[in-house]
Design a protein around this motif. Structure first.
Motif, short mmCIF file in Angstrom:
data_model
loop_
_atom_site.label_atom_id
_atom_site.label_comp_id
_atom_site.label_asym_id
_atom_site.label_seq_id
_atom_site.Cartn_x
_atom_site.Cartn_y
_atom_site.Cartn_z
N UNK A 190 0.79 -1.22 0.00
CA UNK A 190 0.00 0.00 0.00
C UNK A 190 0.82 1.26 0.00
N UNK A 191 2.05 1.19 -0.52
CA UNK A 191 2.97 2.31 -0.46
C UNK A 191 3.11 3.06 -1.79
N UNK A 192 2.25 2.77 -2.74
CA UNK A 192 2.28 3.49 -4.02
C UNK A 192 0.95 4.22 -4.22
N UNK A 193 0.98 5.33 -4.93
CA UNK A 193 -0.28 6.04 -5.21
C UNK A 193 -1.29 5.16 -5.95
N UNK A 194 -0.79 4.28 -6.81
CA UNK A 194 -1.69 3.42 -7.58
C UNK A 194 -2.47 2.48 -6.65
N UNK A 195 -1.83 1.98 -5.60
CA UNK A 195 -2.51 1.08 -4.67
C UNK A 195 -3.64 1.81 -3.95
N UNK A 196 -3.35 3.03 -3.51
CA UNK A 196 -4.40 3.82 -2.84
C UNK A 196 -5.54 4.12 -3.79
N UNK A 197 -5.22 4.47 -5.02
CA UNK A 197 -6.24 4.78 -6.02
C UNK A 197 -7.10 3.56 -6.34
N UNK A 198 -6.46 2.42 -6.57
CA UNK A 198 -7.20 1.23 -6.99
C UNK A 198 -8.09 0.67 -5.90
N UNK A 199 -7.72 0.88 -4.64
CA UNK A 199 -8.49 0.32 -3.53
C UNK A 199 -9.30 1.36 -2.79
N UNK A 200 -9.29 2.60 -3.29
CA UNK A 200 -10.10 3.64 -2.68
C UNK A 200 -9.71 3.96 -1.26
#
Length: 329
Positions: A190-200
């Motif tokens: 959960x340390x990338x912006x993409x992970x936060x974006x994809x999982x809301x």
């Protein structure tokens, strides 16, 4: 077959990673640059319009960036369930996107046009991959502590060993080819912006590195690892260099691709051993100092005894061979 799955359908998308060298840095052709980050040239395959995937790829890359593709090779097919479709509207509805990735190399990063198209330094997306001036501080100061907190949540030996191995912690050796594995570890934690974006969810940490749309940073990581691997057995560096070059320029190209600092004399001995280059009999005055001899690629495959095809480092090679000794660490 489940009727809902059958009705969902599949959209085949095509993406390409185009590498070049500019001012001693590896760059990649990107498009866009909206709130979710830059993207790779990407478009849908339209069977009624295109006879082959490659023809479709060439058409939309030219349309999006005005850059004419040369040689391309298939990289990987990305079809995992849960992939986010690109943010650009493609009219896919709920259909699952399967992306066929391609890899292209060019020695001419000419000007490009189109909305947001540019040649972007590769290491802006993966700054922890740049070891040319030694171990990046961000690994020990930011990445390792963030991953340690993630490991503590599960307290599994396998998770801790994976972190140590991929980021060269606790005496582990850095393997420059595992670019994708490192990015996927950061994503999973959960340390990338993409992970936060994809999982809301809000980002867990601020790990350096530019984000990309969809899973394009994963595709780019795959391409970097493939290119670094190919330098061990194919003379791909010569697809990125001009027709004539100095040995210093060739070494800079090898370092830009591998992300490592190479020992100058070992690199030059390796170049001579491969038999892949020959002097042109001319000198370059563009070095800023003493004129350096210009070389060219011979274009012939080296004999088996002269491998590797490029005197580039192999991080898991400790037996004193050329590839291992080319490193400056």
């Amino acid at each position: 077959m489940d009727r809902a799955v059958q009705d969902q359908g599949v959209l085949i998308g095509l993406s390409v990673v185009v590498f070049a060298l500019r001012d001693g840095e590896a760059v990649v052709l990107t498009t866009g640059g909206g709130p979710d980050g830059a993207g790779l040239p990407f478009g849908p395959f339209q069977p009624a319009r295109h006879r082959t995937f490659e023809l479709a790829l060439r058409d939309f890359v030219a349309e999006q960036t005005t850059f004419p593709l040369g040689y391309v090779e298939q990289l990987y097919t990305f079809g995992d369930a849960g992939r986010e479709s690109p943010r650009a509207e493609m009219g896919v509805g709920a259909r699952r996107v399967v992306s066929v990735g391609y890899l292209a190399l060019t020695h001419d990063p000419s000007a490009v046009a189109g909305p947001g198209s540019a040649w972007t330094p590769v290491l802006e997306f993966f700054p922890w991959e740049d070891w040319r001036r030694g171990r990046p501080d961000m690994i020990d100061q930011r990445i390792a502590p963030a991953l340690a907190a993630w490991v503590a949540e599960a307290e599994t030996a396998a998770r801790a060993a994976r972190v140590d191995r991929l980021f060269a912690l606790k005496g582990a050796r850095w393997n420059e080819q595992q670019v994708l594995e490192r990015y996927e570890l950061l994503y999973e934690a959960g340390l990338t912006p993409e992970a936060a974006r994809d999982h809301g969810q809000p980002a867990r940490g601020a790990i350096p590195g530019r984000a990309m749309v969809s899973d394009h940073r994963r595709i780019l990581a795959t391409a970097i690892g493939r290119l670094r691997s190919k330098t061990k057995y194919r003379p791909v560096l010569f697809d990125l260099t001009p027709d004539t070059f100095t040995l210093s320029q060739l070494q800079a190209a090898a370092e830009a691709v591998s992300g490592l600092s190479l020992h100058k004399q070992n690199f030059r001995r390796g170049v001579e051993r491969t038999g892949l280059v020959e002097p042109t009999g001319r000198l370059s005055a563009a070095t800023g100092g003493r004129p350096a001899e210009l070389y060219r690629y011979r274009g012939a495959e080296p004999p088996a005894a002269a491998s590797p095809a490029c005197p580039c480092p192999a991080s898991d090679n400790r037996n004193g061979t050329l590839a291992g000794n080319a490193r400056a660490d």
